[in-house]
Design an enzyme around this catalytic site. Structure first.
Site, PDB file in Angstrom:
ATOM      1  CB  CYS A  30      -0.938   0.004   1.203  1.00  0.00           C
ATOM      2  SG  CYS A  30      -2.017  -1.438   1.263  1.00  0.00           S
ATOM      3  CG  HIS A  74      -3.257   3.315   1.905  1.00  0.00           C
ATOM      4  ND1 HIS A  74      -3.641   2.990   0.624  1.00  0.00           N
ATOM      5  CD2 HIS A  74      -3.539   2.229   2.671  1.00  0.00           C
ATOM      6  CE1 HIS A  74      -4.126   1.756   0.610  1.00  0.00           C
ATOM      7  NE2 HIS A  74      -4.072   1.284   1.840  1.00  0.00           N
ATOM      8  CG  ASN A 102      -7.062  -0.653   0.344  1.00  0.00           C
ATOM      9  OD1 ASN A 102      -6.168  -0.319  -0.421  1.00  0.00           O
ATOM     10  ND2 ASN A 102      -6.810  -1.150   1.550  1.00  0.00           N
TER      11      ASN A 102
END
Length: 312
Positions: free
Chosen positions: A113, A238, A268
């Site tokens: 990520c 993020h 995500n």
């Protein structure tokens, strides 16, 4: 040259959209449950013939066009991804081929990520060292390839897409010093393991770590760039979970900043999430050109990386 700057941005998302109501037909969940826990409404899902490198190339092509540079000007391509299917040629090499680049160095970075912010720092370092002049930095993921669609705790989270930046040498630094690191003993809290590979995480562990530890680290990123959180015009974290983004952004103290919340519509997207969200903010002109923006990502390996940039 004494530094580098982000010259232009671009992003790509597949046309397929999966709503919370769609997911309710697959697993035991519903729109209210998903929104209350992660704040997501929809996520984009790549078609079978869409790959990490095809999405990366689409985003990179838009960034390159916006930069005014020619393909032959690019001498470094970095693709941050943890979901590329093939090991070689890597995604960066395939992006270079798709765009008709001349002879760039091509590397993939797998920091899950936080891959894009790691890759952005790597491009900045290469340019400062004189090893590159113009770089394409891309975050791209086909995360729906590695999700367990029977696990409602994870399948509601993920989406596919790509975001890209053109980074160029500049007499005035437009990318601040990176602050990066990891918590190795907690690395197993986010995993993509097995055969076939599947995404799993310890959600509460990640939530507690992110909301308690990351605000102080993000403030140190600002300190390294010589600014205070109140100076920030934008904060792009993020896009893991709205219930993480909102408290972390508040605790950073960026009281005057636009906070990216693209997770609501995109889910995500791992390494793609920061450049995807940033590109959309810039496209909508929500952050003035030249204004300071905090980019900060965290996740797999319990790794983190962040820097303050001047908005293109």
């Amino acid at each position: 040259m004494t530094g580098s700057r982000v010259l232009a941005l671009g992003h790509y998302q597949p046309s397929g959209v999966l709503t919370n109501d769609d997911l309710a037909k697959i697993v035991d969940t519903d729109d209210a449950w998903i929104r209350s826990r992660v704040g997501i409404r929809t996520r984009h899902v790549a078609a079978p013939d869409e790959t990490v490198d095809s999405m990366a190339a689409a985003a990179a092509a838009k960034a390159l066009a916006a930069s005014g540079l020619a393909p032959q000007d690019i001498d470094l391509v970095l693709v941050a991804t943890c979901t590329a299917h093939d090991r070689s040629p890597n995604a960066a090499a395939r992006v270079a081929a798709r765009l008709g680049l001349s002879a760039p160095a091509t590397m993939d970075l797998n920091v899950v990520c936080s891959g894009f912010t790691h890759a952005l720092a790597t491009a900045d370092h290469a340019i400062r060292a004189g090893s590159a002049t113009h770089a394409l930095v891309v975050g791209a993921e086909k995360f729906t390839d590695v999700v367990d669609w029977t696990d409602r705790s994870t399948c509601v989270l993920v989406g596919d897409g790509a975001g890209a930046a053109v980074v160029s040498a500049s007499p005035e630094p437009g990318i601040g010093p990176v602050l990066w690191g990891s918590v190795p003993e907690m690395g197993a809290a986010v995993r993509i393991e097995g055969e076939p590979a599947r995404f799993a995480q310890e959600g509460q562990t990640v939530y507690r770590w992110a909301t308690t530890q990351l605000p102080a680290i993000a403030r140190k990123v600002c300190e390294r760039s010589g600014i205070t959180p109140a100076d920030l015009a934008g904060v792009v974290l993020h896009q893991a979970n709205l219930r993480i983004i909102e408290p972390v952004a508040e605790r950073i103290g960026a009281v005057n900043a636009v906070v990216a919340k693209d997770v609501v519509d995109s889910g995500n997207t791992s390494a793609a999430s920061v450049p995807l969200a940033l590109s959309k903010l810039v496209e909508r002109r929500e952050i003035p050109s030249g204004a300071p923006v905090l980019l900060f990502a965290f996740g797999g390996n319990l790794s983190y990386a962040g820097q303050v940039i001047h908005c293109p």
